[in-house]
Design a protein around this motif. Structure first.
Motif, PDB file in Angstrom:
ATOM      1  N   VAL A 125     -16.472  -1.197   9.425  1.00 19.99           N
ATOM      2  CA  VAL A 125     -17.285  -0.080   8.357  1.00 19.99           C
ATOM      3  C   VAL A 125     -17.470   2.447   8.885  1.00 19.99           C
ATOM      4  CG1 VAL A 125     -18.452   0.388   6.731  1.00 19.99           C
ATOM      5  CG2 VAL A 125     -18.373  -1.822   7.397  1.00 19.99           C
ATOM      6  N   ARG A 126     -17.264   2.479   7.955  1.00 15.26           N
ATOM      7  CA  ARG A 126     -16.688   4.269   7.900  1.00 15.26           C
ATOM      8  C   ARG A 126     -17.756   4.790   7.073  1.00 15.26           C
ATOM      9  NH1 ARG A 126     -11.557   3.390   9.734  1.00 15.26           N
ATOM     10  NH2 ARG A 126     -11.084   3.908   7.890  1.00 15.26           N
ATOM     11  N   LEU A 127     -19.055   5.636   7.095  1.00 18.70           N
ATOM     12  CA  LEU A 127     -18.969   6.733   6.015  1.00 18.70           C
ATOM     13  C   LEU A 127     -18.443   8.018   7.027  1.00 18.70           C
ATOM     14  CD1 LEU A 127     -22.591   5.188   7.038  1.00 18.70           C
ATOM     15  CD2 LEU A 127     -20.362   4.894   5.235  1.00 18.70           C
ATOM     16  N   GLY A 128     -17.912   9.472   5.368  1.00 16.85           N
ATOM     17  CA  GLY A 128     -18.142  10.223   6.048  1.00 16.85           C
ATOM     18  C   GLY A 128     -16.400  10.702   4.845  1.00 16.85           C
ATOM     19  N   ARG A 129     -15.932  11.823   5.451  1.00 16.60           N
ATOM     20  CA  ARG A 129     -14.378  12.329   5.003  1.00 16.60           C
ATOM     21  C   ARG A 129     -13.614  12.140   5.950  1.00 16.60           C
ATOM     22  NH1 ARG A 129     -12.930  16.296   1.481  1.00 16.60           N
ATOM     23  NH2 ARG A 129     -11.120  17.993   2.504  1.00 16.60           N
ATOM     24  N   GLU A 130     -12.589  11.326   4.609  1.00 15.26           N
ATOM     25  CA  GLU A 130     -11.642  10.543   5.271  1.00 15.26           C
ATOM     26  C   GLU A 130     -10.778  10.621   4.365  1.00 15.26           C
ATOM     27  OE1 GLU A 130     -10.901   7.042   6.963  1.00 15.26           O
ATOM     28  OE2 GLU A 130     -13.108   6.887   6.390  1.00 15.26           O
ATOM     29  N   ILE A 131      -8.722  10.254   4.749  1.00 11.69           N
ATOM     30  CA  ILE A 131      -8.232  10.216   3.973  1.00 11.69           C
ATOM     31  C   ILE A 131      -8.489   9.163   2.167  1.00 11.69           C
ATOM     32  CG2 ILE A 131      -5.724  10.184   3.594  1.00 11.69           C
ATOM     33  CD1 ILE A 131      -5.343  12.014   6.029  1.00 11.69           C
ATOM     34  N   HIS A 132      -7.988   8.752   1.401  1.00  3.33           N
ATOM     35  CA  HIS A 132      -7.930   8.129   1.140  1.00  3.33           C
ATOM     36  C   HIS A 132      -7.063   6.923   1.252  1.00  3.33           C
ATOM     37  CE1 HIS A 132      -6.361  10.129  -2.208  1.00  3.33           C
ATOM     38  NE2 HIS A 132      -7.390  11.173  -2.341  1.00  3.33           N
ATOM     39  N   PRO A 133      -7.238   5.454   1.485  1.00  7.54           N
ATOM     40  CA  PRO A 133      -6.087   5.014   2.131  1.00  7.54           C
ATOM     41  C   PRO A 133      -4.564   4.980   1.031  1.00  7.54           C
ATOM     42  CG  PRO A 133      -8.020   3.516   1.928  1.00  7.54           C
ATOM     43  CD  PRO A 133      -8.506   5.032   0.654  1.00  7.54           C
ATOM     44  N   GLY A 134      -5.184   5.092  -0.113  1.00  9.85           N
ATOM     45  CA  GLY A 134      -3.568   5.002  -1.169  1.00  9.85           C
ATOM     46  C   GLY A 134      -2.589   6.074  -1.191  1.00  9.85           C
ATOM     47  N   TYR A 135      -3.216   7.107  -0.279  1.00  5.51           N
ATOM     48  CA  TYR A 135      -2.756   8.462  -0.360  1.00  5.51           C
ATOM     49  C   TYR A 135      -1.844   8.235   0.891  1.00  5.51           C
ATOM     50  CZ  TYR A 135      -0.448  12.950   0.289  1.00  5.51           C
ATOM     51  OH  TYR A 135       0.211  14.060  -0.080  1.00  5.51           O
ATOM     52  N   PHE A 136      -1.751   7.304   2.032  1.00  5.61           N
ATOM     53  CA  PHE A 136      -1.497   6.718   2.479  1.00  5.61           C
ATOM     54  C   PHE A 136       0.300   6.703   2.692  1.00  5.61           C
ATOM     55  CE2 PHE A 136      -4.967   6.563   5.350  1.00  5.61           C
ATOM     56  CZ  PHE A 136      -4.945   7.497   7.035  1.00  5.61           C
ATOM     57  N   ILE A 137       0.686   6.054   1.329  1.00  8.23           N
ATOM     58  CA  ILE A 137       2.010   5.817   1.071  1.00  8.23           C
ATOM     59  C   ILE A 137       2.890   6.491   0.958  1.00  8.23           C
ATOM     60  CG2 ILE A 137       3.450   4.150  -0.616  1.00  8.23           C
ATOM     61  CD1 ILE A 137       0.639   2.471  -0.818  1.00  8.23           C
ATOM     62  N   HIS A 138       2.593   8.049   0.178  1.00  9.05           N
ATOM     63  CA  HIS A 138       3.003   8.593   0.065  1.00  9.05           C
ATOM     64  C   HIS A 138       3.240   8.893   1.458  1.00  9.05           C
ATOM     65  CE1 HIS A 138       1.808   9.913  -3.995  1.00  9.05           C
ATOM     66  NE2 HIS A 138       0.534   9.987  -3.549  1.00  9.05           N
ATOM     67  N   GLY A 139       3.300   9.057   2.520  1.00  7.58           N
ATOM     68  CA  GLY A 139       3.400   9.854   4.068  1.00  7.58           C
ATOM     69  C   GLY A 139       4.022   8.840   4.842  1.00  7.58           C
ATOM     70  N   VAL A 140       3.962   7.627   4.732  1.00 10.96           N
ATOM     71  CA  VAL A 140       4.246   6.262   5.397  1.00 10.96           C
ATOM     72  C   VAL A 140       5.396   6.242   5.039  1.00 10.96           C
ATOM     73  CG1 VAL A 140       3.769   3.676   6.127  1.00 10.96           C
ATOM     74  CG2 VAL A 140       1.331   4.998   5.718  1.00 10.96           C
ATOM     75  N   TYR A 141       5.956   5.974   3.432  1.00  7.29           N
ATOM     76  CA  TYR A 141       7.469   5.387   3.239  1.00  7.29           C
ATOM     77  C   TYR A 141       8.569   6.169   2.829  1.00  7.29           C
ATOM     78  CZ  TYR A 141       4.883   1.596   4.036  1.00  7.29           C
ATOM     79  OH  TYR A 141       4.091   0.108   3.473  1.00  7.29           O
ATOM     80  N   ASP A 142       8.081   7.816   2.714  1.00  6.25           N
ATOM     81  CA  ASP A 142       8.391   9.078   3.427  1.00  6.25           C
ATOM     82  C   ASP A 142       9.324   9.150   4.356  1.00  6.25           C
ATOM     83  OD1 ASP A 142       9.709  11.748   2.903  1.00  6.25           O
ATOM     84  OD2 ASP A 142       7.776  12.575   2.704  1.00  6.25           O
ATOM     85  N   PRO A 143      10.354   9.633   4.608  1.00  6.21           N
ATOM     86  CA  PRO A 143      11.192   9.820   5.834  1.00  6.21           C
ATOM     87  C   PRO A 143      10.532  11.655   6.504  1.00  6.21           C
ATOM     88  CG  PRO A 143      12.532   9.753   4.361  1.00  6.21           C
ATOM     89  CD  PRO A 143      11.426   9.377   3.730  1.00  6.21           C
ATOM     90  N   PHE A 144      10.434  12.034   5.690  1.00  4.08           N
ATOM     91  CA  PHE A 144       8.980  13.219   6.442  1.00  4.08           C
ATOM     92  C   PHE A 144       7.889  13.392   6.084  1.00  4.08           C
ATOM     93  CE2 PHE A 144      13.792  14.650   4.366  1.00  4.08           C
ATOM     94  CZ  PHE A 144      13.739  14.887   5.075  1.00  4.08           C
ATOM     95  N   ALA A 145       6.949  12.151   5.530  1.00  4.46           N
ATOM     96  CA  ALA A 145       5.395  11.911   5.537  1.00  4.46           C
ATOM     97  C   ALA A 145       5.066  12.948   5.390  1.00  4.46           C
ATOM     98  CB  ALA A 145       5.442  12.612   7.643  1.00  4.46           C
ATOM     99  N   ALA A 146       5.338  13.332   3.615  1.00  7.44           N
ATOM    100  CA  ALA A 146       4.847  13.739   2.376  1.00  7.44           C
ATOM    101  C   ALA A 146       4.914  15.342   3.162  1.00  7.44           C
ATOM    102  CB  ALA A 146       3.113  13.315   2.013  1.00  7.44           C
ATOM    103  N   VAL A 147       5.312  15.843   4.315  1.00  4.85           N
ATOM    104  CA  VAL A 147       4.621  17.370   4.513  1.00  4.85           C
ATOM    105  C   VAL A 147       6.145  18.473   4.403  1.00  4.85           C
ATOM    106  CG1 VAL A 147       2.508  16.722   5.881  1.00  4.85           C
ATOM    107  CG2 VAL A 147       4.856  16.810   7.029  1.00  4.85           C
TER     108      VAL A 147
END
Length: 409
Positions: A125-147
């Protein structure tokens, strides 16, 4: 190699010691030369300059863990976003996930990540500011990591929609839970950010629940195969009369119109050894998109490959197609290609190129994305490299390249 600072040394400075705690300093510096050419109503616009975060956003972070006994661990993580090309902070707007109730603007010191939590065999369990998990898919399955210039088109579309809410990649004030890693290949995380808009708020434009966000990701990995689904939603409202692009605006001074955003994604990859195949499908729904009184639905498909040649050479390529309905019927295609020469496990040289083609009124370029507020941002925050032509004329094309170096420590 990451430098690990054992907390024993720090505690000894104040006369205490603990062999159960550690803090790790880590970071990435990614700087390159970029050049983008965009077809605009005034003609072709070219912008060339130093850029940051073309293969991974520059950052400086601290990660710590303390063993509490009985399998429990206390953890924290603090991460600063950097523009290594000029030394500035890459995330400059402090937000509480609302369109109307943003905290006073200013640089976020630890704008990428700022969390504290506790974990064990049951998860974390974590509290604070971080990337929402759903957004990871853009980067994980994009060869260019969404950047970078060839970033996932699904990510670009999501940023354009969610940037109005202030929660395009991250939730502030989040409560997150992550599954433990011993579930036979099943993994997942969820984060909830409660609203900070006052109940029955009298502030024009606020609705009860504005700023409330939910993000989740659930996946399965086995050997070379990996698949996951993601979901992100943010409740927001347009704070003033909506007249841009639609004469039938909401009444001035009222609660405005819903500007809720929802993004559903599915991503998968299969590593054949000689080539890794990756794919993304994204469904985006946005109310009052781009300050209008009309809603938008967008479907984006992307397929990509990562091809290693020995330990030093990596080739990447992707194709994407985006189609919108509702507020507009914009269509965009994007092609990206890239190469990395890995000098070591921590240092690499890279070159990448991308081209977008628009139809049915599409205007997506390859540069940093202008926000609804009219200022230019990249996928994460303000950058020192702001091409004037990052949006094309309707049905225009754009192309560009990045050349640079990345070092991790």
């Amino acid at each position: 190699m990451k430098k690990t600072l054992v907390a024993l040394a720090a505690l000894a400075a104040v006369g205490t010691a603990s062999a159960q705690s550690s803090v790790t300093l880590y970071g990435i510096l990614d700087v390159g030369l970029s050049s983008y050419t965009t077809e605009t109503p005034a003609g072709d616009v070219r912008n060339t300059g130093l850029s940051d975060g073309n293969t991974a956003f520059s950052r400086l972070g601290f990660r710590g863990v303390e063993s509490l006994g009985g399998g429990l661990n206390a953890k924290f993580q603090l991460e600063i976003g950097l523009n290594a090309n000029d030394g500035t902070n890459s995330i400059t707007t402090n937000t509480n996930n609302t369109a109307a109730g943003a905290i006073a603007a200013g640089p976020l010191v630890f704008g990428r990540i700022a969390t504290v939590g506790i974990g064990g065999s049951w998860g974390e369990v974590r509290l604070g500011r971080e990337i929402h998990p759903g957004y990871f898919i853009h980067g994980v399955y994009d060869p260019f990591a969404a950047v970078g210039v060839a970033a996932a088109l699904s990510s670009v579309q999501a940023i354009d929609a969610f940037i109005f809410t202030g929660a395009q990649l991250r939730f502030s004030n989040g409560i997150a839970y992550q599954l433990p890693p011993n579930l036979g290949g099943v993994y997942g995380a969820i984060i909830y950010a409660p609203s900070e808009a006052a109940s029955n708020s009298v502030v024009a434009g606020n609705r009860d629940g504005d700023g409330e966000g939910l993000g989740a990701r659930l996946g399965y990995s086995s050997g070379p195969f990996d698949i996951s689904v993601g979901y992100t939603t943010v409740k927001a409202s347009v704070p003033v009369a909506v007249t841009v692009g639609d004469a039938n605006g909401a009444p001035a001074g009222g609660a405005g119109r819903s500007a809720d955003r929802t993004n559903f994604l599915i991503g998968a990859s299969y590593d054949f050894g000689v080539v890794k195949l990756q794919g993304i499908y994204s469904r985006l729904e946005a109310d009052s998109f781009r300050f209008t009184n009309r809603d938008l639905e967008n479907d984006t498909f992307q397929i990509g490959v990562t091809v290693p040649f020995g330990p030093q050479h990596v080739f990447k390529a992707s194709l994407a197609r985006s189609e919108s309905s509702g507020q507009n019927t914009e269509e965009t295609s994007k092609f990206g290609i890239g190469y990395e020469y890995r000098l070591s496990k921590r240092t690499a040289l890279y070159a990448q190129y991308a081209r977008t083609s628009n139809s049915n009124g599409g205007v997506i370029g390859v540069g940093p994305l202008p926000t609804n507020q009219g200022t230019a941002l990249n996928n994460q925050g303000a950058t020192g490299f702001l091409p004037a032509g990052s949006v094309t004329r309707p049905n225009g094309d754009a192309s560009g390249f990045d050349l640079g170096i990345r070092h991790a420590f």
